[in-house]
Design an enzyme around this catalytic site. Sequence first.
Site, mmCIF file in Angstrom:
data_model
loop_
_atom_site.group_PDB
_atom_site.id
_atom_site.type_symbol
_atom_site.label_atom_id
_atom_site.label_comp_id
_atom_site.label_asym_id
_atom_site.label_seq_id
_atom_site.Cartn_x
_atom_site.Cartn_y
_atom_site.Cartn_z
ATOM 1 N N GLY A 151 -4.722 4.824 -3.898
ATOM 2 C CA GLY A 151 -4.628 5.779 -5.009
ATOM 3 C C GLY A 151 -5.407 7.050 -4.721
ATOM 4 O O GLY A 151 -4.932 8.166 -4.969
ATOM 5 N N LYS A 181 9.714 4.763 -4.871
ATOM 6 C CA LYS A 181 10.215 5.721 -5.865
ATOM 7 C C LYS A 181 9.797 7.159 -5.621
ATOM 8 O O LYS A 181 8.666 7.429 -5.248
ATOM 9 C CB LYS A 181 9.677 5.309 -7.233
ATOM 10 C CG LYS A 181 10.207 3.999 -7.732
ATOM 11 C CD LYS A 181 9.958 3.963 -9.214
ATOM 12 C CE LYS A 181 9.756 2.581 -9.748
ATOM 13 N NZ LYS A 181 8.680 2.584 -10.740
ATOM 14 N N ARG A 219 -13.324 -4.697 4.406
ATOM 15 C CA ARG A 219 -14.021 -3.724 3.545
ATOM 16 C C ARG A 219 -15.531 -3.902 3.631
ATOM 17 O O ARG A 219 -16.280 -2.922 3.549
ATOM 18 C CB ARG A 219 -13.554 -3.868 2.097
ATOM 19 C CG ARG A 219 -12.189 -3.278 1.925
ATOM 20 C CD ARG A 219 -11.806 -3.161 0.484
ATOM 21 N NE ARG A 219 -10.622 -2.338 0.384
ATOM 22 C CZ ARG A 219 -9.764 -2.391 -0.614
ATOM 23 N NH1 ARG A 219 -9.967 -3.223 -1.612
ATOM 24 N NH2 ARG A 219 -8.727 -1.593 -0.629
ATOM 25 N N GLY A 257 -2.888 1.803 1.045
ATOM 26 C CA GLY A 257 -1.809 1.049 0.407
ATOM 27 C C GLY A 257 -0.843 0.461 1.406
ATOM 28 O O GLY A 257 -1.241 -0.064 2.441
HETATM 29 P P1 AMP Z 1 5.221 2.449 -2.605
HETATM 30 O O1 AMP Z 1 4.251 1.516 -3.263
HETATM 31 O O2 AMP Z 1 5.815 3.450 -3.519
HETATM 32 O O3 AMP Z 1 4.679 3.057 -1.335
HETATM 33 O O4 AMP Z 1 6.461 1.552 -2.199
HETATM 34 C C1 AMP Z 1 6.359 0.494 -1.319
HETATM 35 C C2 AMP Z 1 7.478 -0.439 -1.557
HETATM 36 O O5 AMP Z 1 8.689 0.224 -1.382
HETATM 37 C C3 AMP Z 1 7.473 -1.607 -0.603
HETATM 38 O O6 AMP Z 1 7.204 -2.776 -1.319
HETATM 39 C C4 AMP Z 1 8.880 -1.600 -0.038
HETATM 40 O O7 AMP Z 1 9.453 -2.883 0.019
HETATM 41 C C5 AMP Z 1 9.642 -0.731 -1.015
HETATM 42 N N1 AMP Z 1 10.832 -0.129 -0.409
HETATM 43 C C6 AMP Z 1 10.895 0.611 0.693
HETATM 44 N N2 AMP Z 1 12.169 0.925 0.984
HETATM 45 C C7 AMP Z 1 12.941 0.381 0.032
HETATM 46 C C8 AMP Z 1 14.341 0.347 -0.208
HETATM 47 N N3 AMP Z 1 15.185 0.957 0.621
HETATM 48 N N4 AMP Z 1 14.778 -0.317 -1.284
HETATM 49 C C9 AMP Z 1 13.915 -0.930 -2.103
HETATM 50 N N5 AMP Z 1 12.566 -0.943 -1.929
HETATM 51 C C10 AMP Z 1 12.087 -0.291 -0.875
#
Ligand code: AMP
Length: 396
Positions: free
Chosen positions: A376, A200, A37, A353
């Site tokens: 974000g 999610k 950064r 991210g």
């Molecule tokens: P996000 O911050 O919403 O982009 O989510 C990222 C996180 O989603 C990472 O830490 C991954 O380990 C998790 N992730 C991805 N695929 C899965 C899955 N099939 N089951 C549980 N966690 C997951």
Amino acid sequence: MNKKTLKDLQIKGKSILLRCDFNVPLDDQGDITDDRRIQGAIETIEYLKDQGGKVLLISHLGRPKGKFDSKLSLKPVAKRLEKLLNTEVVFYSDEKVISDQTKREVLKMNEGDIGLLENIRFRKEETENDETFAKDLASMGDLYVNDAFGTSHRAHASNFGLAKNLPSAVGFLVEKELEFFTKTLENPKRPFVAIIGGAKVSDKIGVIKNLLGKVDQLIIGGGMAYTFLKAKGYDVGKSILEEDKIILAKELMQNARSQGVELILPVDTVVAKEFDNSAEHWTVDVKNIPNDTMGLDIGEISIALFDETIQKANTIIWNGPMGVFEMSSYEKGTKTMAESLAKSKGVTIIGGGDSAAAVEKFQLANEMSHISTGGGASLELLEGKILPGIDSIEDK
Ligand code: AMP
């Protein structure tokens, strides 16, 4: 969004307040473990210095919650900047960030000088976007430049507040982010594909809704895919599932159909009985996920399917991993997606991210057209939202 850039400013002899993102990781000894950064800010700083500006740098580091915290001092950043710039950087050590003494010192800066204020979040007025504090900061400068994309989705005193009080522009880093995110999103070379993953659905509803109006294909992987698979009527065993979003997932699939967007889901998945890297794992068709297992990555057939779509695309945006890529047993889907983008001849944009972390982890960062510096902030741009830290900058 056509914001003023550095080239629109008359810099010589002026004091420039430059908001940077020096929010770097530190180890227990307070040493910087990754200075990308800081490296990213060098081009803008050198330009302002070379043009004869008096450059006063402002940044936050971590979350001191409005109080002085010696562990979150920007002093190590000043030292690293000196090394990278090969010139003196005056660090204004001040628990209150801008007490009268500091302001007097800053006013003594000469053309070409570089200074760094203490962690701006030592003052609670920063995140409160306090007007008096912003005016106080603004009193030290003639011009304001925002080069901290990662905080631009927040209205804080050191971005929104300063832009309201001084003539302003975006720095080189933010200019590049805007070029890729807004110009590409508004006028993409087609086919335009978005790949959305992560844990999610609920975190990405806005992104999916907005992108459905723009893309030709939408690939969904990662944990969120299981809510869509459930909505299609499949059993997903112990996979991560948001019961309260199943109806929404159905609606999103219908919206995709009515907007002529191809929504592509995994057709096979790597399953295990435990959320554990050393658990036994194997691949099954998404229609046959055993009750006592959870899907932790996309399978080989899905990888090939997604890759085929990606190779035909001329613009690709990726946000969110395809599986639990932090564990080596479940990293393959995310790794091969990164490789697939690296191979693509199209414009490839990586949201900040986790997807940016994955691309770095697999050492493919240099192969991408653009990797966003703000998780974000890039998500909010993909949602079609306006970022206050950028919106407040003067138009050309
Ligand atoms: P996000 O911050 O919403 O982009 O989510 C990222 C996180 O989603 C990472 O830490 C991954 O380990 C998790 N992730 C991805 N695929 C899965 C899955 N099939 N089951 C549980 N966690 C997951």
